[in-house]
Design a protein around this motif. Structure first.
Motif, PDB file in Angstrom:
ATOM      1  N   MET A  64      24.967   1.400   5.886  1.00  0.00           N
ATOM      2  CA  MET A  64      24.223   1.901   4.728  1.00  0.00           C
ATOM      3  C   MET A  64      22.769   2.069   5.131  1.00  0.00           C
ATOM      4  O   MET A  64      22.152   1.139   5.668  1.00  0.00           O
ATOM      5  N   ASN A  65      22.230   3.245   4.905  1.00  0.00           N
ATOM      6  CA  ASN A  65      20.831   3.524   5.216  1.00  0.00           C
ATOM      7  C   ASN A  65      20.104   3.968   3.957  1.00  0.00           C
ATOM      8  O   ASN A  65      20.671   4.670   3.109  1.00  0.00           O
ATOM      9  N   SER A  66      18.873   3.589   3.845  1.00  0.00           N
ATOM     10  CA  SER A  66      18.024   4.089   2.764  1.00  0.00           C
ATOM     11  C   SER A  66      16.604   4.225   3.272  1.00  0.00           C
ATOM     12  O   SER A  66      16.185   3.543   4.225  1.00  0.00           O
TER      13      SER A  66
ATOM     14  N   ALA B 172      16.830  -2.503  -1.412  1.00  0.00           N
ATOM     15  CA  ALA B 172      16.187  -1.237  -1.029  1.00  0.00           C
ATOM     16  C   ALA B 172      15.821  -0.406  -2.234  1.00  0.00           C
ATOM     17  O   ALA B 172      15.963   0.801  -2.251  1.00  0.00           O
ATOM     18  N   GLY B 173      15.335  -1.057  -3.270  1.00  0.00           N
ATOM     19  CA  GLY B 173      14.971  -0.314  -4.465  1.00  0.00           C
ATOM     20  C   GLY B 173      13.796   0.608  -4.221  1.00  0.00           C
ATOM     21  O   GLY B 173      12.943   0.348  -3.392  1.00  0.00           O
ATOM     22  N   ARG B 174      13.735   1.691  -4.929  1.00  0.00           N
ATOM     23  CA  ARG B 174      12.704   2.695  -4.735  1.00  0.00           C
ATOM     24  C   ARG B 174      11.345   2.153  -5.161  1.00  0.00           C
ATOM     25  O   ARG B 174      11.215   1.526  -6.199  1.00  0.00           O
ATOM     26  N   ILE B 175      10.348   2.394  -4.351  1.00  0.00           N
ATOM     27  CA  ILE B 175       8.982   2.091  -4.741  1.00  0.00           C
ATOM     28  C   ILE B 175       8.516   3.247  -5.595  1.00  0.00           C
ATOM     29  O   ILE B 175       8.253   4.330  -5.096  1.00  0.00           O
ATOM     30  N   SER B 176       8.409   3.047  -6.875  1.00  0.00           N
ATOM     31  CA  SER B 176       8.230   4.174  -7.788  1.00  0.00           C
ATOM     32  C   SER B 176       6.841   4.187  -8.386  1.00  0.00           C
ATOM     33  O   SER B 176       6.470   3.312  -9.141  1.00  0.00           O
ATOM     34  N   ASN B 177       6.066   5.206  -8.033  1.00  0.00           N
ATOM     35  CA  ASN B 177       4.792   5.408  -8.706  1.00  0.00           C
ATOM     36  C   ASN B 177       4.994   5.970 -10.102  1.00  0.00           C
ATOM     37  O   ASN B 177       4.104   5.921 -10.933  1.00  0.00           O
ATOM     38  N   LEU B 178       6.154   6.534 -10.333  1.00  0.00           N
ATOM     39  CA  LEU B 178       6.448   7.041 -11.675  1.00  0.00           C
ATOM     40  C   LEU B 178       6.274   5.937 -12.700  1.00  0.00           C
ATOM     41  O   LEU B 178       5.765   6.141 -13.787  1.00  0.00           O
TER      42      LEU B 178
ATOM     43  N   ASN C 105     -23.910  13.894 -18.031  1.00  0.00           N
ATOM     44  CA  ASN C 105     -22.659  13.240 -17.633  1.00  0.00           C
ATOM     45  C   ASN C 105     -21.736  14.275 -17.002  1.00  0.00           C
ATOM     46  O   ASN C 105     -21.535  15.360 -17.542  1.00  0.00           O
ATOM     47  N   HIS C 106     -21.214  13.942 -15.839  1.00  0.00           N
ATOM     48  CA  HIS C 106     -20.172  14.764 -15.230  1.00  0.00           C
ATOM     49  C   HIS C 106     -19.246  13.842 -14.457  1.00  0.00           C
ATOM     50  O   HIS C 106     -19.688  13.064 -13.603  1.00  0.00           O
ATOM     51  N   ALA C 107     -17.972  13.909 -14.779  1.00  0.00           N
ATOM     52  CA  ALA C 107     -16.963  13.109 -14.080  1.00  0.00           C
ATOM     53  C   ALA C 107     -15.745  13.987 -13.843  1.00  0.00           C
ATOM     54  O   ALA C 107     -15.264  14.661 -14.761  1.00  0.00           O
ATOM     55  N   TYR C 108     -15.250  13.967 -12.610  1.00  0.00           N
ATOM     56  CA  TYR C 108     -14.084  14.771 -12.259  1.00  0.00           C
ATOM     57  C   TYR C 108     -13.142  13.909 -11.437  1.00  0.00           C
ATOM     58  O   TYR C 108     -13.540  13.309 -10.436  1.00  0.00           O
ATOM     59  N   THR C 109     -11.875  13.850 -11.857  1.00  0.00           N
ATOM     60  CA  THR C 109     -10.903  12.957 -11.228  1.00  0.00           C
ATOM     61  C   THR C 109      -9.614  13.708 -10.966  1.00  0.00           C
ATOM     62  O   THR C 109      -9.148  14.475 -11.818  1.00  0.00           O
ATOM     63  N   THR C 110      -9.043  13.487  -9.782  1.00  0.00           N
ATOM     64  CA  THR C 110      -7.754  14.089  -9.443  1.00  0.00           C
ATOM     65  C   THR C 110      -6.810  13.013  -8.926  1.00  0.00           C
ATOM     66  O   THR C 110      -7.241  12.005  -8.350  1.00  0.00           O
ATOM     67  N   LYS C 111      -5.528  13.250  -9.110  1.00  0.00           N
ATOM     68  CA  LYS C 111      -4.497  12.353  -8.590  1.00  0.00           C
ATOM     69  C   LYS C 111      -3.325  13.180  -8.090  1.00  0.00           C
ATOM     70  O   LYS C 111      -2.909  14.153  -8.732  1.00  0.00           O
ATOM     71  N   VAL C 112      -2.794  12.764  -6.933  1.00  0.00           N
ATOM     72  CA  VAL C 112      -1.576  13.357  -6.386  1.00  0.00           C
ATOM     73  C   VAL C 112      -0.618  12.220  -6.054  1.00  0.00           C
ATOM     74  O   VAL C 112      -1.006  11.248  -5.403  1.00  0.00           O
ATOM     75  N   VAL C 113       0.609  12.345  -6.529  1.00  0.00           N
ATOM     76  CA  VAL C 113       1.648  11.359  -6.259  1.00  0.00           C
ATOM     77  C   VAL C 113       2.869  12.088  -5.729  1.00  0.00           C
ATOM     78  O   VAL C 113       3.283  13.111  -6.290  1.00  0.00           O
ATOM     79  N   LYS C 114       3.438  11.563  -4.645  1.00  0.00           N
ATOM     80  CA  LYS C 114       4.690  12.106  -4.148  1.00  0.00           C
ATOM     81  C   LYS C 114       5.563  10.968  -3.652  1.00  0.00           C
ATOM     82  O   LYS C 114       5.218  10.260  -2.719  1.00  0.00           O
ATOM     83  N   ASP C 115       6.695  10.792  -4.301  1.00  0.00           N
ATOM     84  CA  ASP C 115       7.683   9.785  -3.917  1.00  0.00           C
ATOM     85  C   ASP C 115       8.944  10.485  -3.440  1.00  0.00           C
ATOM     86  O   ASP C 115       9.426  11.430  -4.083  1.00  0.00           O
ATOM     87  N   VAL C 116       9.475  10.013  -2.330  1.00  0.00           N
ATOM     88  CA  VAL C 116      10.738  10.511  -1.815  1.00  0.00           C
ATOM     89  C   VAL C 116      11.645   9.313  -1.549  1.00  0.00           C
ATOM     90  O   VAL C 116      11.239   8.361  -0.877  1.00  0.00           O
ATOM     91  N   ALA C 117      12.850   9.328  -2.099  1.00  0.00           N
ATOM     92  CA  ALA C 117      13.810   8.244  -1.914  1.00  0.00           C
ATOM     93  C   ALA C 117      15.137   8.836  -1.465  1.00  0.00           C
ATOM     94  O   ALA C 117      15.654   9.774  -2.080  1.00  0.00           O
ATOM     95  N   THR C 118      15.690   8.277  -0.390  1.00  0.00           N
ATOM     96  CA  THR C 118      16.971   8.732   0.148  1.00  0.00           C
ATOM     97  C   THR C 118      17.893   7.536   0.297  1.00  0.00           C
ATOM     98  O   THR C 118      17.523   6.530   0.910  1.00  0.00           O
ATOM     99  N   ALA C 119      19.080   7.641  -0.274  1.00  0.00           N
ATOM    100  CA  ALA C 119      20.083   6.580  -0.162  1.00  0.00           C
ATOM    101  C   ALA C 119      21.446   7.171  -0.477  1.00  0.00           C
ATOM    102  O   ALA C 119      21.570   8.020  -1.375  1.00  0.00           O
ATOM    103  N   GLY C 120      22.465   6.733   0.255  1.00  0.00           N
ATOM    104  CA  GLY C 120      23.821   7.192  -0.012  1.00  0.00           C
ATOM    105  C   GLY C 120      23.986   8.690   0.083  1.00  0.00           C
ATOM    106  O   GLY C 120      24.813   9.276  -0.628  1.00  0.00           O
ATOM    107  N   GLY C 121      23.201   9.327   0.941  1.00  0.00           N
ATOM    108  CA  GLY C 121      23.306  10.775   1.090  1.00  0.00           C
ATOM    109  C   GLY C 121      22.611  11.569   0.012  1.00  0.00           C
ATOM    110  O   GLY C 121      22.680  12.801   0.006  1.00  0.00           O
TER     111      GLY C 121
END
Length: 630
Positions: free
Chosen positions: A549-551, A72-78, A581-597
């Motif tokens: 055990m829940n995650s 159950a390892g975290r899927i990490s975009n980090l 030339n004009h280029a505009y780029t945005t990114k949003v990342v949100k990871d939430v991991a819950t395990a062992g409380g």
């Protein structure tokens, strides 16, 4: 009106790959800079997914699962999608403080005229560790395009990805699961092809062994089936003005050990050539199917990546698209199929709707064995697949084309797929029953204007040849794994559910303005969304009581890019300068991991703009990073 005597650009990868590569010619001509002050360029240290393509001739100037036992390892975009910026190469860490660093390759020069690969004999430390990582570093010298790379250990591919254009590339991946081969003396191989004259860079690879906390669990054996294998089509998949799909298969023989008690496999894949933008082609559905001894054991759906040369390469630095640099493996449990994993077996990979080339394909079996024999069988294994595909106008199978007079090429596809497997096995006093289900719902559509690139029309920039495409893809993949283990009065059940949602949609334009000199207009607007949720529940019952055990992991990433540029086309089909030339780029990342409380939250938001007529890189105009743990 039509210009039937004028040839359009080479249709490698539709017109999207020419977008990317044509812009790179700016750098070849020395007009654009990467926005750097040193020959090596700054380090766009990105952890991690990749690209390749050939230049459009613009001819005639007018024209997840989790691993075995439900890790159950975290899927990490980090670690997977976010660049770490700096002006120098990342320093190789020093051993000490619970870490052992092994440098396999140190600043090895590769170039078009020498070699693109290096192999070194390495002595890895012995013992058990809490984590092992591998770092690949490409120090940019003169290669203007991105290019694929891999790292293999004793013919086992453990890392694959693609470099960033015109910058350094640094990728670090956790490879603890390969610990059984990262010990003692091994050969380490790395390559980063330098395809064209002028390509050159310095390659480095190092491994970091960490011992902090408990030692990690890992499979006892790694059995490679395929290593950095290409899947080209048997003939030209784009002979005229529409792609021709092929189902391409490769088969090899694999010797499995006796007594396999649980197993999973890692499949690596990388889109290339026409298929770099497979989600814009006809038909758009892609899938990898894996067979063992003729039995279908897995289907794998590639993610719709955008690489650093994708569409408009002014969009992708410093903010990277999803899957730009690293291609982590797809991990699929084989516990329902343990009865197949014995002796010598044929293993086949099939690419569905291959339309030119998939590269760096590798397949590794990750197995645990017991001292005795394992008995069992696949109790049931069902697979259903339905596809509804509509294309207007239809492809003439005799000429492998659509009418050159067609102003539009429209297509849509819906795919429904379901797989279910159930197997049982016994090893000594331990019995296991496992089932796996996966459902796939795929929806895509596309509309191209001027698919033969022969319509002349008025544009805001003048009269010229025009081309545009809108495309949209959505894919829902739901997987469930369940296993029950019984041994000497103890029963353990494990249930994992993985829900994946992939989306990509956008618009691409390419206009060749018939002025003197000729102008080219390229626009690319795209949205990527990746959402993966994973829930795992393990329940153990013994004569002394029970435990649970829940995650839960939720990983969300969204990237939006909007770009347009106008450049002057030379008689040699390169772009000599930009007028807009004009280029505009945005990114949003949100990871939430819950395990062992405990809950950990990772949040990133960033935005970049590039209005420069000379600089390749944009400017970061917004950046917010926060982490929170309980």
């Amino acid at each position: 009106m039509k210009l039937s005597d004028v040839n359009g650009p080479s249709r490698t990868g539709k017109l999207l790959v020419p977008f990317a590569v044509a812009v790179a010619v700016l750098m070849l001509s020395g007009t654009l800079s990467a926005g750097v002050s040193t020959a090596a360029g700054p380090a766009a240290s990105a952890t991690p997914y990749a690209s390749s393509g050939s230049i459009s001739d613009l001819s005639a100037q007018a024209a997840v699962s989790q691993g075995s036992s439900f890790h159950a390892g975290r899927i990490s975009n980090l670690a997977r999608d976010n660049p770490v910026r700096g002006s120098m190469a990342p320093p190789i860490p020093q051993s000490g403080g619970g870490k052992t660093v092994v440098v396999a390759v140190d600043s090895f020069f590769v170039s078009h005229t020498t070699t693109s690969s290096v192999t070194r004999q390495v002595d890895f430390p012995t013992g058990r560790f809490s984590a092992i990582t591998v770092t690949f570093f490409d120090q940019y010298v003169s290669n203007p395009f991105d290019t694929s790379f891999i790292v293999s250990v004793s013919n086992v591919q453990i890392l694959a990805g693609n470099t960033v254009e015109l910058e350094n590339t640094s990728v670090t991946e956790n490879v603890t699961q390969y610990a059984s081969i990262l010990t003692g003396q091994q050969s380490v191989f790395t390559t980063c092809p330098q395809f064209n004259p002028g390509y050159s860079s310095y390659l480095s690879v190092w491994f970091t062994f960490t011992m902090k906390g408990p030692a990690a669990q890992f499979p006892s054996q790694v059995i490679p089936a395929f290593n950095s294998t290409n899947f080209p089509t048997p003939s030209n998949a784009f002979p005229n003005n529409v792609p021709i799909p092929f189902n391409v298969s490769r088969t090899t023989a694999v010797q499995f050990p006796t007594g396999v008690k649980n197993a999973y496999m890692n499949l690596y894949e990388q889109q290339n050539g026409n298929d770099e933008f497979w989600y814009t082609l006809q038909p758009p559905f892609r899938e990898f199917r894996v067979f063992i001894g003729g039995t279908l054991v897995a289907t794998v759906q590639p993610y719709p990546n955008v690489q650093t040369g994708g569409g408009d390469l002014f969009l992708w630095q410093p903010v990277l698209g999803i899957g730009a640099v690293l291609y982590p493996p797809h991990r699929i449990s084989l516990d329902p199929y343990l009865s197949l994993l014995h002796g010598k077996q044929s293993v086949t990979i099939q690419v569905v709707n291959d339309e030119n080339l998939w590269i760096r394909v590798a397949l590794n079996f990750m197995v645990n064995t017991t001292g005795g024999a394992v008995a069992g069988q696949v109790e049931s294994n069902t697979f259903s697949y339905s596809s509804s595909y509509v294309q207007t106008p239809q492809t003439n199978t005799a000429t492998e084309s659509i009418p050159a007079s067609a102003a539009y090429l429209n297509d849509s596809q819906t795919v429904r797929e379901f797989q279910h497997s159930f197997g049982m096995s016994t090893a000594g006093s331990t019995s296991m029953s496992s089932y796996y289900t996966q459902s796939v719902a795929f929806f895509a559509n596309s509309s191209e204007y001027d698919p033969s690139f022969n319509i002349v029309a008025n544009t805001p920039y003048g009269t010229g040849l025009v081309y545009s495409q809108t495309f949209s893809l959505r894919e829902f993949i739901n997987s469930t794994y369940y296993s029950a283990f019984k041994s000497q009065g103890t029963t353990t059940t494990a249930l994992a559910k993985i829900h994946a949602y992939y989306r990509i949609n956008g618009t691409a334009i390419e206009d060749v303005i018939l002025t003197n000199p000729i102008q080219i207009v390229i626009g690319f607007n795209v949205t990527q969304v990746r959402l993966i949720t994973t829930s795992v529940k393990m329940h153990t019952n013994t004569q002394h009581g029970s435990s649970v055990m829940n995650s839960y992991n939720r990983s969300y990433t969204k990237v939006e890019g909007n770009g347009l540029f106008v450049g002057t086309l030379t008689p040699e089909n390169s772009i000599s300068s930009l007028s807009y030339n004009h280029a505009y780029t945005t990114k949003v990342v949100k990871d939430v991991a819950t395990a062992g409380g405990e809950t950990t939250v990772y949040y990133l938001k960033e935005a970049a703009v590039n209005n420069s007529l000379t600089a390749r890189n944009g400017t970061l105009v917004y950046y917010r990073l926060s982490t929170r743990g309980s």
